[in-house]
Design an enzyme around this catalytic site. Sequence first.
Site, short mmCIF file in Angstrom:
data_model
loop_
_atom_site.label_atom_id
_atom_site.label_comp_id
_atom_site.label_asym_id
_atom_site.label_seq_id
_atom_site.Cartn_x
_atom_site.Cartn_y
_atom_site.Cartn_z
N THR B 85 2.83 19.94 25.97
CA THR B 85 3.83 19.87 27.04
C THR B 85 5.08 20.58 26.54
OG1 THR B 85 2.95 17.79 27.85
CG2 THR B 85 5.21 18.33 28.47
N LYS B 161 3.29 20.33 34.82
CA LYS B 161 3.18 19.22 33.86
C LYS B 161 4.52 18.50 33.71
CE LYS B 161 1.99 16.63 30.34
NZ LYS B 161 1.33 15.34 30.60
#
Lengths: 284, 284
Positions: B85, B161
Amino acid sequence: MGKLGLPVAENLLAGGFSLLVYNRTAGKAAGLVAKGAKESKSSAETVASGGMVVSIVSDDRAVLDVASDDFCEALGSGIHVSMSTVSPVTSRTLAERHARFGGQFVAAPVFGRPEAAAAKKLWICTSGAAASKAAAKPVFDAIGQGVFDFGEEVGAANVVKLAGNFLLTAAIEAMAEASAMAEKNGVPRADLLNMLSSTIFNCPIYVNYGKGIINAQFEPAGFSIPLILKDMHLVQKTAADARAPMPILNLLIDRYLTMLAKGLDRYDAVGLALGAAEDAGLRW
Amino acid sequence: MGKLGLPVAENLLAGGFSLLVYNRTAGKAAGLVAKGAKESKSSAETVASGGMVVSIVSDDRAVLDVASDDFCEALGSGIHVSMSTVSPVTSRTLAERHARFGGQFVAAPVFGRPEAAAAKKLWICTSGAAASKAAAKPVFDAIGQGVFDFGEEVGAANVVKLAGNFLLTAAIEAMAEASAMAEKNGVPRADLLNMLSSTIFNCPIYVNYGKGIINAQFEPAGFSIPLILKDMHLVQKTAADARAPMPILNLLIDRYLTMLAKGLDRYDAVGLALGAAEDAGLRW
């Protein structure tokens, strides 16, 4: 006979109940009368002594007006099932009022938009005396897909309903902020929301309100801005009285006030999403 | 070989891939080596020219360090699948770095906690060149339950995300505020959250994090406070660069800062719920 009351009454009729209906504004019951309901001219004339009455109105003041002393006296030892989204304080006030005439009060606020009500898919939250809730079960079975009970304290179901409506509108605001951020970074909100609402957020609130945001479908309102703002003010009062700060709630209330300031009273709650979009310079 | 990297590597091994693994901290790969993986001594030695490499590290700096010029040169015309991420800017930087050596970069951040990774239940978001994503499909099939593609712009999957992690933590805060309000009004948070997460909020985020709030289970962390705060700062930067105000996000960041100020670094993201509870004078 409002957006929820009408489909609920229709399902009660369809479920074999004999129905006497009353609406504060005249003329809305014609369809129900054609299907076999009878219409009364006042709330007090709607109730039968020892019978059962279901109320669904728009706010606390309305249910306090409808369930007047005359109404409570006419109901006598009967049961008043109150499905409106109101404060727990209002439920307690009404429970006491009915008790003075030997009557019972059940708080039974419902989750579900008008389409869900029409499809007998409401979720019903209840609180009040166990015997009264048991007596009202056939009513709940005729209009909903499930009952969740929160005990004998009559305001408990209202607390749950208010908390749920807060979560709902917090979810809309969060989706709106995420969508604005994504679109300003080149990702269409439809791509973002379709992905999330089919995976980790695969539940009615994200699916349905996500669809509303994607399609910028703010009218016609199933759940209008003034009504949801009314609910948020009830949450705020209920939280404040109990000394529970709710920072997201305060932010949401400001968003809704801005919607009204812009004259968007007729929009659905999903219209909240416009705030984050407009603040980011987007036009949806 | 972190909390997500390890189960992903195990599933790749189980899926029949031959695996050369590298972890910045030595000694974490022993279990994988016992199952047939080989261990390398540097990130550059882990990649084969024209091959495929998967990276999952904790933050932007780590992936920029791991995918050094030496690493990109060694990979040559191969494909780097980046599951961390990180910000879309970092993905663009890495894509350019690989391109200088003829290589391809695919952003493929995943949704799912360590348990979901172990069960091959990750949701994978992808962006990058179509041919590279097609080549990586067997990897995705071995570790996840579905792939959502967001096109060729390499940062797009990272935007999604980040947006998803924001929604997740906004949901925790909203549940926390609702729970505090309910408990201060006499309704146990378990009753409230169990009802909502089995009806209109019946999706993994509300079910799983709702359970965490109900049980006040803040340790061990599957997704620790410093990591989620790192993500929230990435959302903030990504939103600010694109001029998208996110008021709920700013509120969440303050909540996480308070968690760290109280020394609760080891808590899971669900520990965020403590903020609203403590502010309401509750002890969970």
